[in-house]
Design an enzyme around this catalytic site. Structure first.
Site: not given
Ligand code: NDP
Length: 446
Positions: A127, A167
């Site tokens: 990571k 991520d």
């Molecule tokens: P993105 O950056 O695409 O989206 C993250 C989302 O979560 C955004 O809507 C963001 O809002 C919101 N967010 C971030 N921090 C907070 C918080 N403290 N409270 C509430 N909302 C929050 O990331 P991903 O969708 O790619 O990743 C989301 C999760 O999934 C992470 O834990 C990641 O590690 C996990 N993951 C992702 C994978 C992937 O393929 N992308 C694979 C496996 C796991 P804002 O726009 O305000 O920042």
């Protein structure tokens, strides 16, 4: 004996890394699950497999200088945690967010080792990322940052060495800039990043893979309990890559997604969220989720993202970030009749929330099993690149579904085999651990 061994190791880690709370939390959960495995396999203790598996093979930390649009020179910290390569090249995403630090990346890298093993593809765990947040930056600033980040990272990655992906904060745009710079520095097109655009080696089906995979996993799990997505109200936190495609697939499977969030607040739409509108707001325009409620009369916006778990639903899918769902959120979900919590994010539920959810008899899937679809399709992207082939969306999606159903069955069956029937946390941790531990044992002390 094995518990004594594990307790001793955990205390050592606590003493060595007292400030790394997220890392210690992830380690504690796995140690708790694998005690019965060590009873059965004393050879793992003899070879100190757990002591080795908990330490990253290598951590690279570097300076990332870049210039903003006003001509100021800014500096961020860049990281790559190469955690474990026993079963394949390091594989895992890059996270760009202001709260990124070594504890967060070590927890994510540690989880990734077991998750990748569960996919049954040959991928080790890693990571990386930076405390740079692309939110609010211009495209030129993001490009300048990504190029500078890659100026250092390229020395440590490669198709048989380490293959990063996206991520939080790293999507298609960032991967494009990173890959362009990698190619320029190495003079090679070798697919060293996944999540690439479709015109330059990306895989069809990678963008929705984590969200779709989460729903395939949940569908299999629900079916085993005589249930389905049909007519269920679903609450999903986040509105990024994972959340959007989880919502899309859940609706396709007959559910109604009634609430979603970003880090500012959450929307509730009792009519069911229109994913097309949400995608335009979040993916195309990169705007805040409150815009949805301004455009859709049936929706309302609530400032502050924490309250989302008070919205009554049958199924909950935390898809935002670590430790976003705590004990009081779990109490609210249970009190409102929720029947299952399926993790899309990495470690979104606190240990106290998980204990309560499991004790109350809800279905519960840990992220390292139910969100493995993204890395699984990344593994398929690596295969396509190596063979210079492109598979159709249908083919990739079929493989994804097969992998997710297999991960579910493997976690379920392993849990039962170790006397923890119904406990997918134990099942996923043990199944992932067994594969990596055996590979490490056979490779000797290295
Ligand atoms: P993105 O950056 O695409 O989206 C993250 C989302 O979560 C955004 O809507 C963001 O809002 C919101 N967010 C971030 N921090 C907070 C918080 N403290 N409270 C509430 N909302 C929050 O990331 P991903 O969708 O790619 O990743 C989301 C999760 O999934 C992470 O834990 C990641 O590690 C996990 N993951 C992702 C994978 C992937 O393929 N992308 C694979 C496996 C796991 P804002 O726009 O305000 O920042």
């Amino acid at each position: 004996m094995s518990s004594q061994y594990l307790n001793g190791l955990y205390r050592e880690l606590e003493d060595r890394y007292p400030e790394q709370k997220e890392y210690l939390q992830a380690v504690a959960e796995v140690f708790h699950s694998i005690a019965p495995v060590l009873e059965k396999h004393p050879e793992y203790e003899k070879a100190n497999i757990v002591g080795r598996i908990a330490e990253p093979e290598r951590i690279i930390i570097f300076r990332v200088p870049w210039m903003d649009d006003d001509g100021n020179v800014r500096v961020n910290r860049g990281y790559r945690v190469q955690f474990n390569s026993a079963i394949g090249p390091y594989k895992g995403g890059l996270r760009f967010r202001d709260n990124v630090n070594l504890s967060v990346l070590k927890f994510l890298g540690f989880e990734q080792v077991f998750k990748n093993a569960l996919t049954s593809l040959p991928m080790g765990g890693g990571k990386g990322g930076s405390d740079f947040d692309p939110k609010g930056k211009s495209d030129r600033e993001v490009m300048a940052f990504c190029q500078s980040f890659m100026n250092e990272l390229y020395k440590y990655i490669g198709p048989n060495e380490d293959v990063p992906a996206g991520d939080i904060g790293v999507g298609k745009r960032e991967i494009g800039y990173l890959y362009g710079q990698y190619k320029r520095l190495t003079g090679e097109w070798n697919g060293s990043l996944t999540g690439k655009g479709l015109t330059y080696g990306g895989s069809l089906g990678r963008t929705p893979a984590t969200g779709y995979g989460l729903c395939y996993f949940a569908e299999a799990y629900l079916k085993d309990h005589g249930e389905s997505f049909e007519n269920k109200r679903v609450v999903i936190s986040g509105s990024g890559n994972v959340a959007i495609y989880a919502a899309e697939k859940a609706e396709e499977l007959g559910a109604k997604v009634i609430a979603m969030s970003d880090s500012d607040g959450y929307i509730v739409d009792p009519e069911g969220i229109d994913i097309g509108i949400l995608k335009t707001i979040k993916e195309e325009k990169r705007e805040r989720i409150r815009r949805y409620a301004e455009q859709v009369p049936s929706a309302e916006y609530h400032e502050g993202c924490e309250g989302i778990w008070t919205v009554p639903c049958e199924l909950a899918m935390p898809c935002a970030t670590q430790n976003e769902l705590d004990r009081k959120d779990a109490e609210a979900l249970i009190g409102n009749g929720c029947r299952g919590v399926f993790e899309g994010a990495n470690m979104p539920c606190t240990p106290e929330a998980i204990a309560l959810i499991q004790k109350s008899g809800l279905l519960y899937s840990p992220g390292k099993a139910s969100n493995a679809g993204g890395v699984a399709v990344s593994g398929l992207e690596m295969t396509q690149n190596a063979q210079h082939l492109n598979w159709t969306f249908e083919e990739v999606d079929r493989k994804l579904k097969e992998i997710m159903v297999n991960i579910y069955r493997s976690a379920r069956d392993t849990a039962a085999e170790y006397g923890k029937e119904g406990d997918l946390v134990a099942g996923a941790n043990i199944a992932g651990f067994l594969k990596v531990a055996q590979a490490m044992l056979e490779q000797g002390v290295c």
